[in-house]
Design a protein around this motif. Sequence first.
Motif, PDB file in Angstrom:
ATOM      1  N   ILE A 193       0.824  -1.194   0.000  1.00 26.19           N
ATOM      2  CA  ILE A 193       0.144   0.308   0.071  1.00 26.19           C
ATOM      3  C   ILE A 193       1.145   1.264  -0.054  1.00 26.19           C
ATOM      4  O   ILE A 193       0.246   1.822  -0.687  1.00 26.19           O
ATOM      5  CB  ILE A 193      -0.651   0.079   1.232  1.00 26.19           C
ATOM      6  CG1 ILE A 193      -2.122  -1.217   1.243  1.00 26.19           C
ATOM      7  CG2 ILE A 193      -2.004   1.757   1.657  1.00 26.19           C
ATOM      8  CD1 ILE A 193      -2.692  -0.570   2.586  1.00 26.19           C
ATOM      9  N   ASP A 195       4.141   0.903  -1.400  1.00 22.52           N
ATOM     10  CA  ASP A 195       4.480   2.050  -2.635  1.00 22.52           C
ATOM     11  C   ASP A 195       3.170   2.899  -3.763  1.00 22.52           C
ATOM     12  O   ASP A 195       4.028   2.884  -4.456  1.00 22.52           O
ATOM     13  CB  ASP A 195       4.785   0.438  -3.562  1.00 22.52           C
ATOM     14  CG  ASP A 195       6.230  -0.337  -1.962  1.00 22.52           C
ATOM     15  OD1 ASP A 195       7.076   1.066  -1.581  1.00 22.52           O
ATOM     16  OD2 ASP A 195       6.841  -0.905  -2.319  1.00 22.52           O
ATOM     17  N   GLY A 196       2.462   2.095  -3.404  1.00 20.54           N
ATOM     18  CA  GLY A 196       1.906   3.110  -4.260  1.00 20.54           C
ATOM     19  C   GLY A 196       1.393   4.334  -4.164  1.00 20.54           C
ATOM     20  O   GLY A 196       1.241   4.115  -4.749  1.00 20.54           O
ATOM     21  N   LEU A 200       1.908   7.383  -6.712  1.00 15.28           N
ATOM     22  CA  LEU A 200       1.222   8.191  -6.837  1.00 15.28           C
ATOM     23  C   LEU A 200       2.099   9.311  -6.092  1.00 15.28           C
ATOM     24  O   LEU A 200       1.472  10.755  -6.298  1.00 15.28           O
ATOM     25  CB  LEU A 200      -0.124   8.503  -5.768  1.00 15.28           C
ATOM     26  CG  LEU A 200      -1.525   8.710  -6.185  1.00 15.28           C
ATOM     27  CD1 LEU A 200      -1.478   8.502  -7.091  1.00 15.28           C
ATOM     28  CD2 LEU A 200      -2.349   8.306  -4.788  1.00 15.28           C
ATOM     29  N   ASN A 207       3.595   6.033 -11.321  1.00 14.53           N
ATOM     30  CA  ASN A 207       1.845   6.128 -10.947  1.00 14.53           C
ATOM     31  C   ASN A 207       1.444   7.654 -10.619  1.00 14.53           C
ATOM     32  O   ASN A 207       0.681   7.713 -10.053  1.00 14.53           O
ATOM     33  CB  ASN A 207       0.740   5.224 -10.841  1.00 14.53           C
ATOM     34  CG  ASN A 207       1.233   3.717 -11.605  1.00 14.53           C
ATOM     35  OD1 ASN A 207       1.699   3.660 -12.280  1.00 14.53           O
ATOM     36  ND2 ASN A 207       1.613   2.934 -10.375  1.00 14.53           N
TER      37      ASN A 207
END
Length: 592
Positions: A193, A195-196, A200, A207
């Motif tokens: 989570i 890393d996401g 972002l 991303n």
Amino acid sequence: MSHRISQIKIDNYKSLVSETFDLSDYTPLIGYNNAGKTNILNAIKWLLRRSSLGADAFNQTNTAVTMVGVIDGIDNALLNLLPQNHRNSIQPYIINGQLKIKRVQNQPNDTAANIRLFVHDPNAANPAQPWVANPNGIDNALNVLFPEPIHIGAMENAEEDVSKSKAGTTIGKLLAEIIEPIENQYGAQVRGILDGLKGLLDADGLNRAPELTQFDAAVNQKIDNFFPDVNIKLHVPTPEFKEVFNKGTIKIYEPQSPLGRDISSLGHGAQRSIQMALVRHLAELKRAAQNHGTTTLLLIDEPELYLHPQAIEIIRDALKTLSTQGYQVIFSTHSAMMVTHEDVANAILIRKRHPQGTYRRQTLKAAIPQIAADAASQIQLMFSLSNSTNILFSEKVVLTEGKTEQRVLPKIFEKVTGKTLGIYKYALVRQGGVASTRKSMMVLNAMDLPTKAIVDLDYAFRNAVTDGFLQAADADLAACHQHMGQIAAANGIALEADGYPTNRNSSMSASDAIAFLAAQQPIQQNIINLHTKLLAHNIWLWKKGAIEAHIGLAGKTEQIWANFVNQLQANPLNVVATDHAEITACITWLTN
């Protein structure tokens, strides 16, 4: 527990001119308000964690603040847990598992760099100069042996202690206990989570949110007018796994607030209760973990503050558990419920007077070698819950034999002096039996608590010789014994083998028979002589047998005692007490 600070000597710190304190795993500091208990807690923390002290921390600003600590229990098993460099720092200075350190600040507001730490070198070439200044970073080794102390103040910090995750707070310690199993169980999931989020929000995220890119482009157009070769990217750092816990806090949920509130919305009592509940839970976690690698100091001002009696017992049990599971617990208290009779030996009675400043009375533990081994029952009796509040917070102790003294003497004292026993800081303690007098006085005097005793006349006949206060061949005792033998048969008084009255098959009770003997004219001077001899040992002997005869009571019932007290409230002592002169003399003796 493997190691602890067993002693600290504090010089020139606030109210402490110069005093030494022996510390145990569970050390209660007991004293009046403003006696200096909090100063001792702060001093212990400063010994391990330097900080610049201002002028208000110096008793005398032209003299250095100096603290010397003794650390005991540093064995090879503990040393082997330390990193090699830390082990090398302290090992040369340890003898018999003991390390001595000294911290010094020479003047107020000095820089941290000038606050020096010394270690005692047992093998110093010059024994007169055994202190070595911070050799090879010994301060760092101490940080490993003693992690950041938990310091909980009395009137403040409950909110911060349970809501802000820092190294020294209770919530911080609790989160440190649970972070490892959470990481083991959910680490991969949480890191995924994070890393996401990083992809972002990071400036170089794979991303990256288009809103951030749009922001960058808009700002860079304006920057280009000033610095054509410079571009910026908005960067939102993503915390690492353990950093997430730095935001850990407590939320309060009640029926009227289902969304949760900050703990600041609660009153002091509720905040303190939650704080102590977390301390108790920390104790249970430590007990389960059995982690003995380091020792954490838990320094608490009045842990019982705002808590009801049952909660005080619960927190006392939790703190005692912590004291066996890697925590050294040192606390100030005004509650005898925090100190069971097993803890009294290590309790430190803190007092303050000018010009001595804050000082300690001798602990029971230090006094025990001076006390006969068979005084154990007296220790348990005197420091039971019913007595310990009075004794531990008193300046003098008055031992009494019967219930009558307990019921009426405080009111008589107030009538004669105009002040209560409490204002005089006297403790009135009923003994388990008159045979305990010598042992009880011995225990209390060994603790530097001045003690006087009030006894019935039969104490002189039956116990004073055994206790060493009268000689076996005392002429006045012999005269009283002989006269009792002469009057017994004619008055139907049954005697024991020792020649003194018994209740069995007698025309009167043993106490009434003693009172009958005390009224006999031929031995009046003998009784006065016995009274005078016992006064030399701080013992008051009722010349008429017992206090009831001096104040004119016809019995020993609650109704009789209550009636006397009511009469005393409405009338002068000389109207209520039949022998008011003797009663007044006793009270005067107590106050001298």
